[in-house]
Scaffold this active site. Structure first.
Site, PDB file in Angstrom:
ATOM      1  N   ARG A  57       2.353   3.254  -9.840  1.00  9.52           N
ATOM      2  CA  ARG A  57       2.847   4.323  -8.948  1.00  9.52           C
ATOM      3  C   ARG A  57       4.359   4.501  -9.136  1.00  9.52           C
ATOM      4  NH1 ARG A  57      -1.491   3.882  -8.969  1.00  9.52           N
ATOM      5  NH2 ARG A  57      -1.068   5.642 -10.324  1.00  9.52           N
TER       6      ARG A  57
ATOM      7  N   ASP B 218       7.354   7.708  -1.870  1.00  5.10           N
ATOM      8  CA  ASP B 218       8.278   8.159  -2.918  1.00  5.10           C
ATOM      9  C   ASP B 218       9.629   8.486  -2.286  1.00  5.10           C
ATOM     10  OD1 ASP B 218       8.539  11.033  -2.166  1.00  5.10           O
ATOM     11  OD2 ASP B 218       6.419  11.156  -2.687  1.00  5.10           O
TER      12      ASP B 218
ATOM     13  N   HIS C 198       5.947   4.497   6.085  1.00  3.89           N
ATOM     14  CA  HIS C 198       5.012   3.610   5.375  1.00  3.89           C
ATOM     15  C   HIS C 198       5.661   2.843   4.233  1.00  3.89           C
ATOM     16  CE1 HIS C 198       1.486   6.314   6.948  1.00  3.89           C
ATOM     17  NE2 HIS C 198       2.003   5.534   7.870  1.00  3.89           N
TER      18      HIS C 198
END
Ligand code: APR
Length: 229
Positions: free
Chosen positions: A56, A89, A104
């Site tokens: 990721r 992100d 988060h």
């Protein structure tokens, strides 16, 4: 300046090429979320979890903010903008948003497994088994996994209560406590919902639904907000 609070979710970054969660049969990039995003998953196979987040992170380094992120950052010229994001992100920051609260966690940070106050910026995209904190314990991704507390929810509630305008972009509002933030918006405050999917709310006088993707939706939002600066 009026305080404009944004709650963003995975749809915000979809047009940057990062997949959303719930449009894919409950799988996140081909993984069951409990395998890769829960304390149980970490205990069962930390190597899989590390590799999953490494991928990721690698993807994030190849990704750019989209016009939606940029539009929200530009709104800082006219409003006191605070972004509360469920995204891990940093595309809001890359686009220039100066006040971003991550509910988060953050993909580019890692933390100790014995002392959660020890948080570090990771250099590069790889966190490996054997990478340790200053207290000698394994480092883990700085992510709030399913079943873990969400420490940023308290400041997020405060911001939501103070909002003069509340904007929701690209979240299915399936995951609590983030989804519950809408309940803290003060009575009468205008709420704008940007999402290409069918609205899940019954229309009311203070809710405006912009059924668009984030890039075009934020543009429409800016046009709607101009008279309110
Ligand atoms: N622009 C705006 N919204 C979009 C776009 C787009 N281009 N594409 C999809 N969407 C919308 C979908 O219609 C959906 O309502 O984005 C939403 C994405 O919802 P989810 O995939 O459920 O993502 P999110 O709400 O952010 O998930 C919350 O769940 O898995 C956990 O921790 C993870 O932060 C995540 C949380």
């Amino acid at each position: 300046m009026k305080k404009l609070v944004v709650l963003s979710g995975a749809g915000m970054s979809a047009e940057s090429g990062i997949k959303t969660f719930r449009d894919h049969d409950g799988l996140w990039e081909n993984h069951d979320v409990t395998q890769v995003a829960s304390p149980e998953g970490w205990a069962a196979d930390p190597h899989l979890v590390l590799e999953f987040y490494n991928q990721r992170r690698k993807q994030l380094y190849e990704t750019r903010p989209n016009e939606g992120h940029v539009g929200l950052a530009e709104l800082e010229n006219f409003f006191d903008v605070h972004v509360i994001t469920q995204n891990i992100d940093d595309l809001h920051e890359q686009a220039g948003s100066s006040k971003v609260l991550h509910l988060h966690g953050e993909l580019k940070k890692v933390r100790s497994t014995v002392d959660e106050s020890l948080v570090y910026e990771l250099e590069g995209w790889q966190l490996n088994w054997g990478d340790k904190c200053e207290k000698g314990s394994q480092l883990r991704p700085h992510i709030v996994w399913f079943g873990e507390a969400v420490p940023a929810i308290e400041p997020a509630i405060e911001l939501t209560q103070q909002a003069d305008i509340f904007v929701v972009v690209g979240t299915s509002l399936n995951v609590y406590p983030a989804a519950g933030l809408l309940n803290y918006v003060s009575r009468g405050v205008p709420i704008y919902l940007i999402d290409p999917a069918q609205p899940m709310f019954t229309p009311s006088s203070n809710i405006t639904f912009i059924q668009e993707k984030a890039t075009t939706g934020v543009k429409k939002l800016i046009n709607m907000l101009k008279p309110q600066q």
